[in-house]
Structures are given as C-alpha cells and as structure tokens.
Design a protein around this motif. Structure first.
Motif, PDB file in Angstrom:
ATOM      1  N   ALA B  41      16.185 -27.883 124.826  1.00 28.33           N
ATOM      2  CA  ALA B  41      15.652 -27.601 123.502  1.00 28.33           C
ATOM      3  C   ALA B  41      15.399 -26.105 123.374  1.00 28.33           C
ATOM      4  O   ALA B  41      15.245 -25.409 124.378  1.00 28.33           O
ATOM      5  CB  ALA B  41      14.355 -28.366 123.265  1.00 28.33           C
ATOM      6  N   ALA B  42      15.381 -25.624 122.128  1.00 26.53           N
ATOM      7  CA  ALA B  42      15.117 -24.205 121.897  1.00 26.53           C
ATOM      8  C   ALA B  42      13.699 -23.860 122.349  1.00 26.53           C
ATOM      9  O   ALA B  42      12.800 -24.690 122.274  1.00 26.53           O
ATOM     10  CB  ALA B  42      15.280 -23.878 120.424  1.00 26.53           C
ATOM     11  N   TYR B  48      14.890 -18.829 121.492  1.00 23.57           N
ATOM     12  CA  TYR B  48      16.229 -18.716 122.051  1.00 23.57           C
ATOM     13  C   TYR B  48      16.697 -20.052 122.618  1.00 23.57           C
ATOM     14  O   TYR B  48      15.912 -20.817 123.144  1.00 23.57           O
ATOM     15  CB  TYR B  48      16.263 -17.667 123.164  1.00 23.57           C
ATOM     16  N   TYR B  49      17.981 -20.321 122.494  1.00 19.14           N
ATOM     17  CA  TYR B  49      18.588 -21.442 123.200  1.00 19.14           C
ATOM     18  C   TYR B  49      20.007 -21.057 123.573  1.00 19.14           C
ATOM     19  O   TYR B  49      20.771 -20.590 122.726  1.00 19.14           O
ATOM     20  CB  TYR B  49      18.590 -22.715 122.349  1.00 19.14           C
ATOM     21  N   ARG B  52      21.245 -17.544 122.657  1.00 16.18           N
ATOM     22  CA  ARG B  52      21.283 -17.154 121.257  1.00 16.18           C
ATOM     23  C   ARG B  52      19.901 -17.289 120.659  1.00 16.18           C
ATOM     24  O   ARG B  52      19.133 -18.155 121.039  1.00 16.18           O
ATOM     25  CB  ARG B  52      22.217 -18.071 120.454  1.00 16.18           C
ATOM     26  N   VAL B  54      17.912 -18.867 118.032  1.00 15.12           N
ATOM     27  CA  VAL B  54      18.190 -20.032 117.206  1.00 15.12           C
ATOM     28  C   VAL B  54      17.246 -20.099 116.027  1.00 15.12           C
ATOM     29  O   VAL B  54      17.650 -20.317 114.895  1.00 15.12           O
ATOM     30  CB  VAL B  54      18.107 -21.334 118.039  1.00 15.12           C
ATOM     31  N   VAL B  55      15.944 -19.893 116.302  1.00  6.68           N
ATOM     32  CA  VAL B  55      14.950 -19.948 115.225  1.00  6.68           C
ATOM     33  C   VAL B  55      13.991 -18.785 115.342  1.00  6.68           C
ATOM     34  O   VAL B  55      13.786 -18.232 116.414  1.00  6.68           O
ATOM     35  CB  VAL B  55      14.134 -21.264 115.279  1.00  6.68           C
TER      36      VAL B  55
END
Ligand SMILES: [Zn+2]
Lengths: 215, 60
Positions: B41-42, B48-49, B52, B54-55
């Motif tokens: 999970a991020a 980051y995930y 990258r 991600v949120v």
C-alpha cells in the motif's frame, strides 16, 4: 459449485451495481487527473470494466466508418455520459498508443475514518506517467540504482561543501585573532615607549637638580 | 424438528473460542522515508508507492 459466481456484489442489486459501474467509469474518464479514489473492492471491480471500454475505443481507432461508430454506441450503452464517450474515444484511446491492455493501476491507500473501509486509487497508467514528469511509469532497477547513486553523490557533495565552508570560517577566525594580537602588541609597544620617554624626562630633571646643587 | 440434545457447556464454548484471534496487519518499512506502512500500500507519511509519488499527504 461456484459456477457463474465471479465478481463482487458490492451489497447492491444488479441494476444498482450496473449504475455504480457506469458512474465510476464516467468519473474516471472525465476527471482531470484520470484517477478516482474509492474503496479497494470497487476499484478492483472497476478495473476490468473500464479496461474493456478502453480496449474497444483503442480498436475502434483502426476501424473505418460504421464499425467505429458501432464501437462508440456499444460503449455509450455502458457509460451514459456523451462527454465521457467523447473523451474516451478522442483523448484517451489515442494516448494509450499500442499498450496491450493494463491501462489502469490500482494503488491501495489503507483504511478510511468513519467505516474503516480499505481505500484505493484507480488511475489511467499513461496519464499518471505524464503527471509524475521525472518518474517513468515503469522504472527499471538500473534507473532506480542510478537515482540512488546520484542521491549519494549529492549528499557527499553537500558534505564536502560544508567542510570547505567550515575551513573558510576557521581561516577567517585565525585572521581575526592575529589582527587583534597585532593590535594589542602595537598598543603595548606604544605604552612602553611612553613610559620610557617619561623616565628619560625625569632622569633629565634629576640631573638638572644635581647640577644646581653643585652650584 | 431436530434439536441439540445438550446445552454446550461454558467450557466447551470457551474452548472453541480460543482459536478466535485478532491477526496483526502485515507491515513493511517505506523505502522512501523509512516509516512503518501497510505492505502493498502507499505510504501514509510520504505518499510514495513503488518509487512514485502516488498521493499528497499532510506531512510532505
Ligand atoms: Zn514513506
């Protein structure tokens, strides 16, 4: 037997479920970022649903005349928004290039407050890559290693710089100290001179006295 | 209608329940910021995930 039992019901009736999938697909296609945040279960259900729509839109690009129109109409049966259909065929399908499926990505985000449901983001891979800029969607091990190495070089560089700065500061401090020491030495020398001259004068006076005594 | 012949004793009931256990979630350390996060999970700290962003998160 679990024949014909694939997929999640999502606690909805068949028609409610159909409407939900249609709405979520529309949201995903119309959104500026090409990503939506929902529960993990809904995101995973939506994945094959939109993938099929995108595949159809991509294949329609090579078709001519009525076949392409038919593809649009098939998709329009599943997503009710004309705007979304247009976006899908005119913007998303051309951007996907010749990607052989796997247009979407689901990233889990953990549980949400309120009902504790596991949430996730579902996004269109090609549009996500565009947003990241520096990060390509599929980073190879090599590029990751290169990034790490450059990070290490940067930290070493900044450390060296800090040390150089510290060296400069030490030099400056040493200069300051030598300056003050010189000043003090000068002052002392001046005072010594003064004292010596005073002594000379008094000596002269005393000699004068002695001469007067003789007279 | 068929019925149980005996009430299940407290002992048998409780012995059955010894196997009802809470399971700790699998955690992993974030390769980006080293904080503890859920596996696969991020990261809630840095967003980051898989290398990258991600949120967006409040922290970063
Ligand atoms: Zn992190």
């Amino acid at each position: 037997m679990r024949h014909l039992n694939s997929g999640r019901k999502l606690n909805r009736t068949a028609s409610h479920r159909r409407a939900l999938m249609s709405n979520m697909a529309t949201s995903l296609i119309i959104s500026d970022e090409k990503r939506i945040k929902t529960t993990e279960a809904k995101a995973k259900e939506l994945r094959p649903y939109v993938e099929k729509l995108i595949s159809r839109a991509c294949k329609a690009q090579q078709m001519e005349g009525p076949a392409g129109l038919h593809a649009r109409r098939v998709v329009a049966r599943l997503i009710k928004s004309k705007q979304a259909v247009q976006e899908l065929f005119d913007a998303i399908a051309p951007a996907m290039g010749d990607r052989p499926g796997g247009y979407t990505r689901v990233v889990k985000l953990g549980t949400r407050r309120g009902d504790g449901a596991r949430t996730a983001i579902i996004e269109l891979v090609d549009f996500a890559a565009e947003r990241d800029g520096a990060y390509s969607s599929g980073r190879s091990k090599k590029s990751r290693q290169a990034a790490e190495e450059s990070m290490i070089e940067q930290t070493i560089g900044s450390a060296v710089e800090a040390m150089e700065n510290a060296g400069d500061a030490v030099e400056e401090a040493v200069e300051d100290i030598t300056d003050t020491v010189e000043e003090v030495v000068e002052e002392v020398a001046e005072k010594v001179d003064e004292v010596v001259s005073d002594n000379d004068e008094s000596n002269e006076e005393s000699t004068d006295d002695s001469e007067e005594d003789k007279k | 209608m068929a019925h149980p012949k005996r009430k299940i004793s407290k002992s048998r009931r409780d012995k059955r329940r010894t196997h009802y256990k809470a399971v700790a979630p699998t955690t992993a350390s974030c390769p980006n910021c080293n904080s503890v996060k859920l596996a696969h999970a991020a990261c809630p700290e840095c967003g980051y995930y898989n290398g990258r962003k991600v949120v967006e998160t409040f922290a970063a």
